[in-house]
Design a protein around this motif. Structure first.
Motif, short mmCIF file in Angstrom:
data_model
loop_
_atom_site.label_atom_id
_atom_site.label_comp_id
_atom_site.label_asym_id
_atom_site.label_seq_id
_atom_site.Cartn_x
_atom_site.Cartn_y
_atom_site.Cartn_z
N ILE A 63 0.80 -1.33 0.15
CA ILE A 63 -0.06 0.02 0.06
C ILE A 63 0.96 1.17 -0.03
CG2 ILE A 63 -1.59 1.34 1.46
CD1 ILE A 63 -2.81 -1.45 2.40
N GLY A 64 2.08 1.12 0.92
CA GLY A 64 2.70 2.32 0.86
C GLY A 64 3.60 2.54 -0.42
N TYR A 65 3.77 1.60 -1.29
CA TYR A 65 4.70 1.94 -2.49
C TYR A 65 3.64 2.32 -3.51
CZ TYR A 65 6.69 1.07 -7.07
OH TYR A 65 6.90 1.18 -8.26
N VAL A 122 15.90 0.94 1.31
CA VAL A 122 14.22 1.57 1.43
C VAL A 122 14.30 1.69 2.98
CG1 VAL A 122 12.06 1.43 0.82
CG2 VAL A 122 13.65 0.91 -0.73
N VAL A 123 13.67 2.83 3.54
CA VAL A 123 13.18 2.94 4.92
C VAL A 123 11.89 3.42 5.09
CG1 VAL A 123 15.77 3.23 5.78
CG2 VAL A 123 14.18 5.19 5.06
N SER A 124 11.28 3.13 6.16
CA SER A 124 10.04 3.67 6.26
C SER A 124 9.86 3.61 7.83
CB SER A 124 8.94 2.65 5.77
OG SER A 124 7.55 3.30 6.05
N PRO A 125 9.25 4.78 8.32
CA PRO A 125 8.99 4.93 10.10
C PRO A 125 7.92 3.90 10.21
CG PRO A 125 8.61 7.09 9.03
CD PRO A 125 8.84 5.99 7.71
N VAL A 126 8.25 3.28 11.72
CA VAL A 126 7.52 2.31 12.22
C VAL A 126 5.78 3.05 12.40
CG1 VAL A 126 6.75 0.83 14.13
CG2 VAL A 126 9.25 1.09 13.05
N GLY A 127 4.99 2.31 12.00
CA GLY A 127 3.77 2.85 12.00
C GLY A 127 2.89 3.37 10.86
N HIS A 184 3.90 4.65 6.33
CA HIS A 184 4.54 5.63 5.64
C HIS A 184 4.87 5.21 4.36
CE1 HIS A 184 7.22 8.91 4.17
NE2 HIS A 184 6.29 9.83 4.66
N TYR A 185 4.98 5.83 3.27
CA TYR A 185 5.32 5.16 2.04
C TYR A 185 6.95 5.17 2.14
CZ TYR A 185 6.63 10.16 0.96
OH TYR A 185 7.10 11.39 0.91
#
Length: 178
Positions: free
Chosen positions: A2-4, A133-138, A140-141
């Motif tokens: 979904i984030g992607y 690739v990173v994304s905050p926990v909780g 985010h894209y």
């Protein structure tokens, strides 16, 4: 996933918002008075940004390749304070003796101030030597990151072929920066 999808839609909106108005003005040049002047003004305002946005749109495929090849893993992180104008960075301690400092590209995202229930934790998919690739926990894209200091790794070795295939490193061993 979904984030992607949100990332792809967001970057498509960037391209359309910067490229659409000049194209519309160009199409109206013979029919609408002052359309040529509007087109010229839009080109002057948009020309410096449109190439960056187009590159970012097509580079989203690199994010998809990383996400398909590497698993998400949760890591502790720090968001070092930085002077205004310097690149956004995130520090992830992968081992006790190795902390990777990553630069967020192509457009800096202030991961530390996003709605984040765990600002000291981050999701990471990739190779600590080459980026990923990173994304905050909780939620985010996903955001692409590269090593903060450019470096050249030895060609070959464990993980090099996978990093090369997904676009984290070139065949020469130099990490990609876009």
């Amino acid at each position: 996933m979904i984030g992607y999808k949100r990332l792809a839609v967001r970057r498509l909106k960037w391209v359309l918002s910067l490229g659409g108005p000049p194209l519309a003005a160009l199409a109206c040049i013979d029919r609408v008075p002052h359309a040529a002047a509007a087109f010229a003004l839009m080109i002057i305002a948009v020309a410096p940004y449109l190439p960056w946005v187009i590159v970012a749109y097509f580079r989203r495929r690199r994010v998809a390749a990383v996400l398909q090849s590497y698993p998400w893993r949760e890591w502790p992180c720090r968001h070092p304070r930085r002077p205004p104008g310097s690149p956004a960075t995130v520090a992830i301690p992968f081992r006790e003796d190795f902390t990777a400092m990553f630069r967020i590209i192509p457009f800096p995202v202030p991961l530390a101030i996003l709605e984040d229930d765990h600002p000291d934790r981050i999701w990471f998919a990739g190779d600590p030597r080459f980026g990923g690739v990173v994304s905050p926990v909780g939620g985010h894209y996903p955001v692409r990151v590269v090593p903060h200091t450019p470096r050249r790794e030895e060609c070959g070795g464990e993980g090099f072929d996978l990093a090369r295939r997904v676009g984290l490193v070139r065949g020469s061993g130099k990490g990609t920066r876009t």
